[in-house]
Design a protein around this motif. Structure first.
Motif, mmCIF file in Angstrom:
data_model
loop_
_atom_site.group_PDB
_atom_site.id
_atom_site.type_symbol
_atom_site.label_atom_id
_atom_site.label_comp_id
_atom_site.label_asym_id
_atom_site.label_seq_id
_atom_site.Cartn_x
_atom_site.Cartn_y
_atom_site.Cartn_z
ATOM 1 N N GLU A 157 0.787 -1.279 0.089
ATOM 2 C CA GLU A 157 0.066 0.140 0.000
ATOM 3 C C GLU A 157 0.919 1.123 -0.118
ATOM 4 O O GLU A 157 1.328 1.448 1.025
ATOM 5 N N GLU A 158 1.075 1.981 -1.085
ATOM 6 C CA GLU A 158 1.940 3.061 -1.235
ATOM 7 C C GLU A 158 1.277 4.381 -0.718
ATOM 8 O O GLU A 158 -0.021 4.630 -1.104
ATOM 9 N N GLY A 159 2.170 5.098 0.001
ATOM 10 C CA GLY A 159 1.876 6.321 0.365
ATOM 11 C C GLY A 159 3.053 7.594 0.083
ATOM 12 O O GLY A 159 3.926 7.100 -0.563
ATOM 13 N N SER A 160 2.566 8.570 0.265
ATOM 14 C CA SER A 160 3.441 9.558 0.095
ATOM 15 C C SER A 160 4.761 9.667 0.727
ATOM 16 O O SER A 160 5.902 9.988 0.418
ATOM 17 N N VAL A 161 4.981 9.185 2.123
ATOM 18 C CA VAL A 161 5.758 9.162 3.174
ATOM 19 C C VAL A 161 6.390 7.772 3.224
ATOM 20 O O VAL A 161 7.754 7.549 3.280
ATOM 21 N N ALA A 162 5.430 6.751 3.218
ATOM 22 C CA ALA A 162 5.803 5.558 3.317
ATOM 23 C C ALA A 162 5.008 4.391 2.729
ATOM 24 O O ALA A 162 3.832 4.830 2.451
ATOM 25 N N THR A 163 5.531 3.196 2.423
ATOM 26 C CA THR A 163 4.663 2.275 1.882
ATOM 27 C C THR A 163 4.441 0.999 2.844
ATOM 28 O O THR A 163 5.585 0.740 3.583
ATOM 29 N N ALA A 164 3.209 0.707 3.110
ATOM 30 C CA ALA A 164 2.947 -0.555 4.084
ATOM 31 C C ALA A 164 3.028 -1.664 3.138
ATOM 32 O O ALA A 164 2.608 -2.098 2.266
ATOM 33 N N ILE A 165 3.944 -2.576 3.704
ATOM 34 C CA ILE A 165 3.991 -4.005 3.334
ATOM 35 C C ILE A 165 3.114 -4.801 4.043
ATOM 36 O O ILE A 165 3.375 -5.001 5.238
ATOM 37 N N VAL A 166 2.138 -5.310 3.432
ATOM 38 C CA VAL A 166 1.312 -6.141 4.298
ATOM 39 C C VAL A 166 1.529 -7.650 3.855
ATOM 40 O O VAL A 166 1.312 -8.261 2.814
ATOM 41 N N PHE A 167 2.322 -8.444 4.836
ATOM 42 C CA PHE A 167 2.870 -9.581 4.740
ATOM 43 C C PHE A 167 2.011 -10.548 5.665
ATOM 44 O O PHE A 167 2.163 -10.486 7.077
ATOM 45 N N ALA A 168 1.033 -11.498 4.883
ATOM 46 C CA ALA A 168 0.185 -12.278 5.746
ATOM 47 C C ALA A 168 0.586 -13.475 6.043
ATOM 48 O O ALA A 168 1.265 -14.157 5.086
ATOM 49 N N VAL A 169 0.463 -14.001 7.354
ATOM 50 C CA VAL A 169 1.242 -15.331 7.738
ATOM 51 C C VAL A 169 -0.189 -15.918 8.363
ATOM 52 O O VAL A 169 -0.489 -15.609 9.376
ATOM 53 N N ARG A 175 1.853 -5.829 9.155
ATOM 54 C CA ARG A 175 1.960 -4.477 8.462
ATOM 55 C C ARG A 175 3.181 -4.027 8.643
ATOM 56 O O ARG A 175 3.643 -3.649 9.960
ATOM 57 N N ILE A 176 4.220 -3.861 7.814
ATOM 58 C CA ILE A 176 5.363 -3.016 7.839
ATOM 59 C C ILE A 176 5.687 -1.876 7.087
ATOM 60 O O ILE A 176 5.493 -1.947 5.957
ATOM 61 N N LYS A 177 5.973 -0.695 7.648
ATOM 62 C CA LYS A 177 5.934 0.367 7.015
ATOM 63 C C LYS A 177 7.343 0.883 6.672
ATOM 64 O O LYS A 177 8.235 0.782 7.554
ATOM 65 N N ALA A 178 7.805 0.993 5.498
ATOM 66 C CA ALA A 178 9.299 1.213 4.938
ATOM 67 C C ALA A 178 9.058 2.639 4.261
ATOM 68 O O ALA A 178 8.246 2.986 3.636
ATOM 69 N N PRO A 179 10.170 3.557 4.457
ATOM 70 C CA PRO A 179 10.157 4.899 3.968
ATOM 71 C C PRO A 179 10.150 4.479 2.378
ATOM 72 O O PRO A 179 10.638 3.886 1.698
ATOM 73 N N ALA A 180 9.386 5.585 1.790
ATOM 74 C CA ALA A 180 9.127 5.659 0.512
ATOM 75 C C ALA A 180 10.401 5.367 -0.599
ATOM 76 O O ALA A 180 10.265 4.676 -1.421
ATOM 77 N N GLU A 181 11.543 6.053 -0.106
ATOM 78 C CA GLU A 181 12.508 5.814 -0.948
ATOM 79 C C GLU A 181 13.208 4.486 -1.034
ATOM 80 O O GLU A 181 13.899 4.129 -1.933
ATOM 81 N N GLN A 182 12.852 3.744 0.046
ATOM 82 C CA GLN A 182 13.550 2.439 0.248
ATOM 83 C C GLN A 182 12.503 1.504 -0.068
ATOM 84 O O GLN A 182 12.996 0.202 -0.359
ATOM 85 N N ALA A 183 11.203 1.671 -0.095
ATOM 86 C CA ALA A 183 10.259 0.963 -0.369
ATOM 87 C C ALA A 183 10.616 -0.014 -1.498
ATOM 88 O O ALA A 183 10.374 -1.379 -1.749
ATOM 89 N N PRO A 184 10.892 0.639 -2.683
ATOM 90 C CA PRO A 184 10.843 -0.257 -4.028
ATOM 91 C C PRO A 184 11.951 -1.442 -3.922
ATOM 92 O O PRO A 184 11.702 -2.521 -4.410
#
Length: 334
Positions: A157-169, A175-184
């Motif tokens: 889930e992309e945002g302007s500041v961070a991207t949420a990685i929804v990793f279902a187990v 839900r893990i949020k990564a800074p937008a510049e490192q998310a890709p």
């Protein structure tokens, strides 16, 4: 890679699994149980090998303008490992790969695909699991593991500041949020590892193969929100390292500057000597023979001074070469 004889003797029966060149002759070699750092002979040190066992209890990382410093904490001591900034992430990945192997967290043939450091969160993507460590240090025993075999969904889930990685187990989303510049980079590394593990080629195929409905209540309870403070993990030790390095560089440059001033003084003295040797315009012109002798003497003096200046310039050039080598070794952490 050509293994230095000193490293080969240190290896014993172990094999080198990976290596990273640090510049010049310096190299880091990784075995299953140790990291071996080879430093070639230089102005400040003799040829040597330093071993860092992989049974360290804690690992911290600090980044300066030129160097990355990794500090390994053992039961009774700590050891620092300094590497060029552009080699820091690769060395960190291989160090953690060795540590996880020694601890039995990963299998013998399970490699580390990427290490990502955020404000107080470190993610490690291996061939078979996602590891998450929360805290001010980069790594210690307090981490969580999510096996790819138990994954039931992946979304971003992309945002302007961070991207949420929804990793279902097992149907429960993490839900893990990564800074937008490192998310890709995180997304590509995680997808590549998961696709290979489940033998699929797209995110849709992955979710279709492993999918189950996410547990929204669990998402609300267990989600990890890192909206605040998504600053790069940079230790305060950097300022100390950098300030410690600058005086050395300034001091190293002093001989060259002094040599140039000495040369300039010599040239000025030569000019004064030459001017004093010239005949005054107020005197009666000497005979032709005397004038020729004076010119010959002056030419001889100028030739001698020119040779002296050239010798001084050669010494300055040699000094500058030594200083440049000294600065380079200081930057490499010797």
């Amino acid at each position: 890679m050509k293994v230095p004889p000193l490293v080969r003797r240190e290896l014993g029966d172990e094999e080198i699994r990976a290596s990273v060149n640090l510049g010049d002759e310096d190299v880091v070699c990784f075995t299953a149980t140790r990291t071996l750092v080879y430093r070639g002979e230089g102005l400040l040190s003799d040829e040597k090998v330093v071993a860092y066992p992989h049974d360290f209890e804690r690992l911290t990382v600090s980044e300066g303008r030129r160097k990355t410093k990794l500090t390994l904490y053992y039961a009774d001591e700590k050891r620092d490992l300094g590497v060029p900034l552009d080699r820091g992430e690769t060395v960190l990945e291989r160090l953690l790969e060795g540590r996880l192997g020694v601890a039995g967290v990963t299998a013998d043939d399970e490699g580390v695909n990427g290490v990502f450091r955020f404000s107080e969160l470190t993610l490690v993507v291996t061939d078979a699991q996602l590891l998450k460590h929360i805290g001010g240090v980069t790594w210690d025993a307090d981490f969580e593991s999510y096996s790819f075999a138990d994954v039931t969904g992946l979304d971003f889930e992309e945002g302007s500041v961070a991207t949420a990685i929804v990793f279902a187990v097992d149907g429960r989303p993490e839900r893990i949020k990564a800074p937008a510049e490192q998310a890709p980079a995180v997304q590509q590394t995680l997808q590549r590892a998961l696709f290979a593990y489940h033998d699929v080629s797209s995110l849709d195929e992955l979710n279709a193969k492993v999918g189950s409905e996410p547990d929204e209540e669990a998402d609300a309870e267990d989600g990890l929100d890192l909206d605040a403070g998504i600053d790069p993990l940079v230790g305060g030790e950097d300022d100390e390292d950098e300030s410690g390095g600058q005086p050395s560089e300034r001091a190293a440059r002093t001989p060259a500057a002094g040599g140039q001033r000495d040369t300039a003084d010599g040239v000025n003295a030569a000019q004064r000597s030459a001017s004093q040797s010239q005949p005054s315009t107020q005197r009666t012109p000497p005979a032709t023979a005397d004038t020729s002798a004076d010119l010959a003497s002056l030419e001889s003096q100028v030739a001698e001074l020119t040779a002296a200046v050239e010798r001084q310039n050669e010494r300055i050039e040699r000094q500058e070469q030594v200083i440049e080598k000294l600065i380079e070794e200081l930057r490499q952490g010797r």
